[in-house]
Design a protein around this motif. Sequence first.
Motif, PDB file in Angstrom:
ATOM      1  N   GLU A   1     -45.731  12.183  -8.349  1.00 55.87           N
ATOM      2  CA  GLU A   1     -45.140  10.890  -8.712  1.00 55.87           C
ATOM      3  C   GLU A   1     -44.912  10.872 -10.225  1.00 55.87           C
ATOM      4  O   GLU A   1     -45.822  11.173 -10.999  1.00 55.87           O
ATOM      5  CB  GLU A   1     -46.063   9.721  -8.337  1.00 55.87           C
TER       6      GLU A   1
ATOM      7  N   ASN B   1     -40.653   5.463  -9.325  1.00 57.98           N
ATOM      8  CA  ASN B   1     -40.814   4.034  -9.018  1.00 57.98           C
ATOM      9  C   ASN B   1     -39.525   3.296  -9.344  1.00 57.98           C
ATOM     10  O   ASN B   1     -38.920   3.521 -10.384  1.00 57.98           O
ATOM     11  CB  ASN B   1     -41.965   3.461  -9.846  1.00 57.98           C
TER      12      ASN B   1
ATOM     13  N   GLU C   1     -40.367   4.953  -4.756  1.00 62.78           N
ATOM     14  CA  GLU C   1     -41.499   4.064  -4.475  1.00 62.78           C
ATOM     15  C   GLU C   1     -41.109   2.656  -4.886  1.00 62.78           C
ATOM     16  O   GLU C   1     -40.767   2.398  -6.035  1.00 62.78           O
ATOM     17  CB  GLU C   1     -42.750   4.521  -5.239  1.00 62.78           C
TER      18      GLU C   1
ATOM     19  N   ASP D   1     -44.852   0.869  -1.979  1.00 69.64           N
ATOM     20  CA  ASP D   1     -45.943   1.029  -2.942  1.00 69.64           C
ATOM     21  C   ASP D   1     -46.850  -0.205  -2.918  1.00 69.64           C
ATOM     22  O   ASP D   1     -46.414  -1.296  -2.560  1.00 69.64           O
ATOM     23  CB  ASP D   1     -45.325   1.181  -4.336  1.00 69.64           C
TER      24      ASP D   1
ATOM     25  N   LYS E   1     -48.012   3.286   0.996  1.00 72.68           N
ATOM     26  CA  LYS E   1     -49.064   3.677   0.049  1.00 72.68           C
ATOM     27  C   LYS E   1     -50.097   2.559   0.013  1.00 72.68           C
ATOM     28  O   LYS E   1     -49.808   1.453  -0.463  1.00 72.68           O
ATOM     29  CB  LYS E   1     -48.484   3.875  -1.359  1.00 72.68           C
TER      30      LYS E   1
HETATM   31 MG    MG Z   1     -45.879   4.206  -7.513  1.00 70.19          MG
END
Ligand code: MG
Length: 276
Positions: free
Chosen positions: A59, A118, A150, A180, A201
């Motif tokens: 990530e 993200n 995400e 997320d 997640k």
């Molecule tokens: Mg994230």
Amino acid sequence: VAKQNGSSQYRFYDAASDRTSQEEIWLEQELEYAVDRDQLRLLYQPKFDIRTSRIIGYEALLRWDHPVHGEISPLRFIPLAEKSGMIVPIEQWVLRTACAQAKRWELAGRSSLPIAVNISQVHLMKPDIYESILQTLQETEFDPHLLELEITESAMMHNEDHVIEILDKLKEAGISVSMDDFGTGYSSLSYLHSLPINCLKIDRSFIRKITTDKDSKAIAEMIISMAKQLGLKIIAEGVETKEQVALLQELQCYNVQGFYYSRPLTPEQVDRAHVS
Ligand code: MG
Ligand code: C2E
Ligand code: MG
Ligand code: MG
């Protein structure tokens, strides 16, 4: 500064909050130049499979090195960037940088691993987000099947029809989407079911207490079994202890991310970790 209107009204002057907002305004302005002045960089936090202890992906996490303030946390500057709209060019830079980096790792002869970035709610709502992401993939010659976005549960809660439409197109292009910080928003089960996402997640707040608080454990257990039912992948974020790892294994959640395995790494640290 509190407004003086000459009447007998009293206004409390709150020096502390005034200073904060001045500072925020100043930071918000500084952020406009951060990309051009080369003040942003990315760290890469590996995701692991606890059964094999192998890395299954990375990530990308944004850092802002301010010349005066030092490193500023994304938790602080992302909200400012969202407010000013700067988040869009910033995340375009993040996407381009992460894809280019992952492409270099691929060309260096490593196994091709997915990379996650993200995406904020403000960016998600941009009418041309799909075209812009595809263009970045073309420019960096990065495989869409290795890109993961995400998006927080709460960001997906706004303008649900629009979100579904965008995610459908991204899925069509081969891009994966993870929800997320799952468990902190309030998405309904039917909405969750209608979203074309690949992975949940589990938010760090549940994982932190998973071995000490039976409610947190129950919630994590429920999320894991629901993901399984819905055919979604699942990953636990913020795993810090071996007790948490053992419990997650017992609950059959095998994908994890957290300081127990690795902190976010600089690209150089990732390079070194792979030299054998
Ligand atoms: Mg994230
Ligand atoms: P996130 O996407 O949920 O990322 C996980 C955060 O948890 C990261 O914080 C990571 O360093 C931290 N973390 C990972 N493992 C552990 C652990 O075991 N213990 C603890 N205490 N923390 C752990 P970071 O890098 O400070 O980022 C915070 C948040 O800032 C991210 O949360 C994400 O929401 C946001 N962010 C970072 N980069 C971007 C970006 O490019 N765009 C957007 N929209 N948000 C970003
Ligand atoms: Mg997260
Ligand atoms: Mg989080």
